[in-house]
Design a protein around this motif. Structure first.
Motif, PDB file in Angstrom:
ATOM      1  N   MET A 125      33.293  36.562  37.355  1.00  0.00           N
ATOM      2  CA  MET A 125      34.009  36.548  36.081  1.00  0.00           C
ATOM      3  C   MET A 125      33.382  35.523  35.149  1.00  0.00           C
ATOM      4  SD  MET A 125      36.014  37.765  38.497  1.00  0.00           S
ATOM      5  CE  MET A 125      37.656  37.843  39.178  1.00  0.00           C
ATOM      6  N   ARG A 137      32.758  32.231  37.396  1.00  0.00           N
ATOM      7  CA  ARG A 137      33.467  32.052  38.660  1.00  0.00           C
ATOM      8  C   ARG A 137      33.002  33.187  39.578  1.00  0.00           C
ATOM      9  NH1 ARG A 137      35.864  31.434  34.412  1.00  0.00           N
ATOM     10  NH2 ARG A 137      36.958  33.423  34.375  1.00  0.00           N
ATOM     11  N   TYR A 139      33.607  34.849  42.900  1.00  0.00           N
ATOM     12  CA  TYR A 139      34.529  34.985  44.023  1.00  0.00           C
ATOM     13  C   TYR A 139      33.861  35.776  45.136  1.00  0.00           C
ATOM     14  CZ  TYR A 139      38.141  33.318  40.858  1.00  0.00           C
ATOM     15  OH  TYR A 139      38.884  32.559  39.997  1.00  0.00           O
ATOM     16  N   ARG A 159      33.616  30.726  44.995  1.00  0.00           N
ATOM     17  CA  ARG A 159      34.987  30.534  45.497  1.00  0.00           C
ATOM     18  C   ARG A 159      35.324  31.617  46.509  1.00  0.00           C
ATOM     19  NH1 ARG A 159      38.428  28.671  40.371  1.00  0.00           N
ATOM     20  NH2 ARG A 159      36.821  27.491  39.291  1.00  0.00           N
ATOM     21  N   VAL A 161      37.835  34.074  48.370  1.00  0.00           N
ATOM     22  CA  VAL A 161      39.170  34.671  48.183  1.00  0.00           C
ATOM     23  C   VAL A 161      39.853  34.917  49.521  1.00  0.00           C
ATOM     24  CG1 VAL A 161      40.492  36.470  47.000  1.00  0.00           C
ATOM     25  CG2 VAL A 161      38.183  35.945  46.225  1.00  0.00           C
ATOM     26  N   GLN A 167      38.502  42.273  48.703  1.00  0.00           N
ATOM     27  CA  GLN A 167      39.371  41.322  47.987  1.00  0.00           C
ATOM     28  C   GLN A 167      38.689  40.772  46.729  1.00  0.00           C
ATOM     29  OE1 GLN A 167      40.212  38.780  51.468  1.00  0.00           O
ATOM     30  NE2 GLN A 167      42.382  39.202  51.128  1.00  0.00           N
ATOM     31  N   GLY A 170      38.481  43.518  44.289  1.00  0.00           N
ATOM     32  CA  GLY A 170      39.818  43.798  43.774  1.00  0.00           C
ATOM     33  C   GLY A 170      40.174  42.822  42.661  1.00  0.00           C
ATOM     34  N   LEU A 171      39.849  41.556  42.894  1.00  0.00           N
ATOM     35  CA  LEU A 171      40.130  40.532  41.880  1.00  0.00           C
ATOM     36  C   LEU A 171      39.320  40.795  40.607  1.00  0.00           C
ATOM     37  CD1 LEU A 171      41.813  37.982  41.468  1.00  0.00           C
ATOM     38  CD2 LEU A 171      39.917  36.639  42.418  1.00  0.00           C
ATOM     39  N   LEU A 174      41.006  43.556  38.701  1.00  0.00           N
ATOM     40  CA  LEU A 174      42.201  43.078  37.999  1.00  0.00           C
ATOM     41  C   LEU A 174      41.798  42.310  36.741  1.00  0.00           C
ATOM     42  CD1 LEU A 174      44.282  41.825  41.060  1.00  0.00           C
ATOM     43  CD2 LEU A 174      44.688  43.899  39.714  1.00  0.00           C
ATOM     44  N   HIS A 175      40.734  41.544  36.853  1.00  0.00           N
ATOM     45  CA  HIS A 175      40.224  40.790  35.704  1.00  0.00           C
ATOM     46  C   HIS A 175      39.741  41.752  34.612  1.00  0.00           C
ATOM     47  CE1 HIS A 175      37.215  38.309  33.509  1.00  0.00           C
ATOM     48  NE2 HIS A 175      38.137  37.389  33.648  1.00  0.00           N
ATOM     49  N   ALA A 177      40.779  44.849  34.089  1.00  0.00           N
ATOM     50  CA  ALA A 177      41.949  45.485  33.473  1.00  0.00           C
ATOM     51  C   ALA A 177      42.588  44.529  32.476  1.00  0.00           C
ATOM     52  CB  ALA A 177      42.959  45.890  34.547  1.00  0.00           C
ATOM     53  N   THR A 178      42.679  43.259  32.865  1.00  0.00           N
ATOM     54  CA  THR A 178      43.300  42.246  32.016  1.00  0.00           C
ATOM     55  C   THR A 178      42.542  42.062  30.710  1.00  0.00           C
ATOM     56  OG1 THR A 178      43.911  41.021  33.999  1.00  0.00           O
ATOM     57  CG2 THR A 178      43.998  39.825  31.928  1.00  0.00           C
ATOM     58  N   THR A 179      41.261  41.836  30.821  1.00  0.00           N
ATOM     59  CA  THR A 179      40.492  41.474  29.632  1.00  0.00           C
ATOM     60  C   THR A 179      39.984  42.718  28.907  1.00  0.00           C
ATOM     61  OG1 THR A 179      38.512  41.264  31.010  1.00  0.00           O
ATOM     62  CG2 THR A 179      39.757  39.254  30.592  1.00  0.00           C
ATOM     63  N   GLY A 181      40.538  45.977  29.576  1.00  0.00           N
ATOM     64  CA  GLY A 181      41.572  46.996  29.367  1.00  0.00           C
ATOM     65  C   GLY A 181      42.430  46.651  28.164  1.00  0.00           C
ATOM     66  N   THR A 182      42.902  45.410  28.113  1.00  0.00           N
ATOM     67  CA  THR A 182      43.732  44.971  26.988  1.00  0.00           C
ATOM     68  C   THR A 182      42.956  45.086  25.682  1.00  0.00           C
ATOM     69  OG1 THR A 182      44.889  43.413  28.425  1.00  0.00           O
ATOM     70  CG2 THR A 182      45.103  43.057  26.056  1.00  0.00           C
TER      71      THR A 182
ATOM     72  N   LEU B 185      50.382  48.301  30.782  1.00  0.00           N
ATOM     73  CA  LEU B 185      49.117  47.888  31.395  1.00  0.00           C
ATOM     74  C   LEU B 185      49.322  46.666  32.279  1.00  0.00           C
ATOM     75  CD1 LEU B 185      46.025  48.155  31.630  1.00  0.00           C
ATOM     76  CD2 LEU B 185      45.813  46.809  29.540  1.00  0.00           C
ATOM     77  N   TRP B 186      50.105  45.724  31.793  1.00  0.00           N
ATOM     78  CA  TRP B 186      50.346  44.501  32.565  1.00  0.00           C
ATOM     79  C   TRP B 186      51.210  44.753  33.785  1.00  0.00           C
ATOM     80  CZ3 TRP B 186      48.362  39.632  32.586  1.00  0.00           C
ATOM     81  CH2 TRP B 186      47.363  39.402  31.632  1.00  0.00           C
ATOM     82  N   LEU B 189      48.824  46.236  36.311  1.00  0.00           N
ATOM     83  CA  LEU B 189      47.861  45.338  36.954  1.00  0.00           C
ATOM     84  C   LEU B 189      48.542  44.289  37.819  1.00  0.00           C
ATOM     85  CD1 LEU B 189      46.995  42.278  35.533  1.00  0.00           C
ATOM     86  CD2 LEU B 189      46.459  43.826  33.676  1.00  0.00           C
ATOM     87  N   MET B 196      47.453  44.587  46.502  1.00  0.00           N
ATOM     88  CA  MET B 196      46.229  44.148  47.175  1.00  0.00           C
ATOM     89  C   MET B 196      46.368  42.744  47.763  1.00  0.00           C
ATOM     90  SD  MET B 196      43.074  45.661  44.834  1.00  0.00           S
ATOM     91  CE  MET B 196      43.534  45.004  43.240  1.00  0.00           C
ATOM     92  N   LEU B 198      46.757  40.026  46.071  1.00  0.00           N
ATOM     93  CA  LEU B 198      45.920  39.153  45.252  1.00  0.00           C
ATOM     94  C   LEU B 198      46.677  38.469  44.105  1.00  0.00           C
ATOM     95  CD1 LEU B 198      42.687  41.393  45.036  1.00  0.00           C
ATOM     96  CD2 LEU B 198      42.940  39.247  46.298  1.00  0.00           C
ATOM     97  N   LEU B 202      44.912  35.963  41.534  1.00  0.00           N
ATOM     98  CA  LEU B 202      44.826  36.326  40.120  1.00  0.00           C
ATOM     99  C   LEU B 202      45.386  35.211  39.241  1.00  0.00           C
ATOM    100  CD1 LEU B 202      43.994  38.586  38.109  1.00  0.00           C
ATOM    101  CD2 LEU B 202      46.355  39.414  38.225  1.00  0.00           C
ATOM    102  N   GLU B 205      42.807  32.602  39.053  1.00  0.00           N
ATOM    103  CA  GLU B 205      41.697  33.014  38.191  1.00  0.00           C
ATOM    104  C   GLU B 205      42.103  32.901  36.720  1.00  0.00           C
ATOM    105  OE1 GLU B 205      38.695  33.552  37.576  1.00  0.00           O
ATOM    106  OE2 GLU B 205      38.801  34.847  35.817  1.00  0.00           O
ATOM    107  N   PHE B 206      43.344  33.280  36.397  1.00  0.00           N
ATOM    108  CA  PHE B 206      43.817  33.121  35.012  1.00  0.00           C
ATOM    109  C   PHE B 206      43.722  31.650  34.609  1.00  0.00           C
ATOM    110  CE2 PHE B 206      46.833  37.060  35.000  1.00  0.00           C
ATOM    111  CZ  PHE B 206      45.742  37.874  34.789  1.00  0.00           C
ATOM    112  N   MET B 251      44.948  56.257  27.199  1.00  0.00           N
ATOM    113  CA  MET B 251      45.567  54.967  27.528  1.00  0.00           C
ATOM    114  C   MET B 251      47.080  55.075  27.420  1.00  0.00           C
ATOM    115  SD  MET B 251      43.310  51.640  26.399  1.00  0.00           S
ATOM    116  CE  MET B 251      42.394  52.339  25.034  1.00  0.00           C
TER     117      MET B 251
END
Lengths: 297, 297
Positions: A125, A137, A139, A159, A161, A167, A170-171, A174-175, A177-179, A181-182, B185-186, B189, B196, B198, B202, B205-206, B251
């Motif tokens: 990430m 980072r 992982y 790092r 996990v 895993q 997967g992380l 998720l990252h 989707a968060t960044t 995706g949003t 979306l949130w 995720l 998972m 995680l 997560l 990581e945030f 979406m």
């Protein structure tokens, strides 16, 4: 634990930057440049990465082999390395650093393990690292990540996990989707606002409703077009990840669609040497392109 | 401009609350309760809304007729009112307050106009109003919104967007994508993270990546399940809006899928009288349900 030689397939933006951090710390870094572009060749030269000519030679020379490619190429690289392991009898630790779904990464892990080598799952990430400071980072997960973790001594932010393959990926998903995706959702809705002539009304409604749009999100939008091509595969893998968990893949498929759409505009042709266009220009171009797409329907 | 009588079809949560603000200000409010539930009947009684027995009677008695229903019923209500206008010769202003796509609302507008009545497009953002204070932002658009705008004097926060049918609905759709789309979306995720194992990784990581998750977004998640059923149609209309603009509908279709998924869990059966379950419990239930869905595949 000492790593003497690291193989990197392939030395693109991220791969070469990792290689540079290692060569800077006097770790030998090797790759195969057969069939690669002049840009990649020059980048390898500049960062001290040595061309040993073939994947077999990379596998034979390395303690660790890092796969750093676009999602669509990850399976091919793992397959080539598995064959090289069988052919050469060398047993480097294979590290998949790509943005792929956990179920995909588990398949690659089985293939590498079946050939007799250790597999490490990695998700990164952030932007490329630089010698002497700044690292994404990184992982990692898997039953034996110790050799890969020893790269921490060279300034890479590694790092752990957990013990399971999938895993770290997967992380990473998720990252994404968060960044990404949003951001895709926001690009779409801001383009839609512009296409309907409602940008000012929406800004007023945000103010009236106390909806604070994160400035960082908005500021990042002009960067997206030039990275759009790379994001399609990553978002598709994120969609697969969610589907594999029994959740809808559609939101992330839509995010991939949005980047595919961006790739059909001239915005996607900008090089990283050019400055970002202003946000308004990006949204105008995309809104105009949407209109022309609709007109063709 | 004076409004003596307002018709409301139908007096659900939002419709009855608007009616209550008006009856509280001594405006007559009428509806048709034929075939409606006891709950709706009691709500109408409590808020001073009078049952005149039929849509024809509502149309004949009213200066303004407000359609406040779920998206799937909006076309039917507009059709019934258009027929009543033709049958009764009455010409109330018809106001579509529903969360539907601009292209859908334009079709309804043509139907009402063809019957000889004025059409106003409305999009409402925020929860139900209360007599004496608190109103959602009620955006209106259309060539003649003046009579509807006169409701401002009773404490309703009516705002004009512009002269075109579809602008108020377009703004509502953008608002839905912003709030409900982002939240879907949130939820997905965070459920995926839980599925998972995680969630903690997560969160770390945030923190490491400086990604600040808006607390308001998280705080709203436990409210979502009980509203999930209502959101499906609204998100589908938002998807249609984007598609109509030449942008991907996926979406928002995925956001609708997510709410459809929530509706198949016991979480969706909570009434608004019960307190929200804790966030962790909501995510656990959804993750367990995803697992069982996947197991059935």
């Amino acid at each position: 634990m000492t790593v003497k030689t690291v193989g990197i397939i392939s030395p693109g933006d991220m791969g070469a930057a990792i290689g540079h951090v290692l060569t800077h710390a006097r770790v030998a870094v090797v790759t195969s440049l057969t069939g690669r572009s002049d840009l990649t060749r020059r980048r390898a030269e500049r960062t001290g990465i040595r061309d040993v000519g073939s994947v077999d030679a990379v596998v034979a020379a390395s303690d660790l082999v890092l796969s750093v490619v676009v999602p669509a190429e990850a399976a091919q690289v793992a397959g080539q390395v598995a064959e090289s392991v069988l052919r050469t009898g060398a047993r480097p630790v294979f590290v998949d650093c790509n943005a792929i779904a956990p179920q995909t990464v588990r398949t690659l892990g089985e293939r590498i393990n079946a050939a007799g080598a250790t597999f490490v799952d990695v998700g990164m990430m952030g932007g490329p690292p630089r010698p002497g400071g700044g690292s994404p980072r990184i992982y990692c997960s898997g039953p034996d990540t110790s050799l890969f973790e020893s790269l921490r001594q060279y300034g890479l932010d590694v790092r752990r996990v957990g013990p399971e393959i999938g895993q770290a990926s997967g992380l990473k998903m998720l990252h994404s989707a968060t960044t990404k995706g949003t951001r895709a959702l926001w690009i779409e809705l801001l383009v839609a606002a512009r296409a309907m002539g409602l940008s000012a009304a929406l800004a007023e409604e945000f103010a009236a409703g106390g909806i604070q749009v994160k400035q960082e999100l908005i500021d990042n939008i002009p960067h997206e077009p030039r990275r759009a091509h790379r994001m399609i595969g990553e978002l598709e893998e994120t969609a697969l990840t969610f589907q594999g968990l029994g959740l809808t893949p559609k939101m992330l498929e839509g995010a991939a669609d949005m980047h595919r759409f961006i790739c059909t505009t001239p915005l996607a042709e900008q090089t990283s040497q050019e400055p970002d266009p202003p946000l308004e220009a990006v949204l105008d171009t995309l809104a105009a392109h949407a209109r022309s797409t609709r007109a063709r329907d």
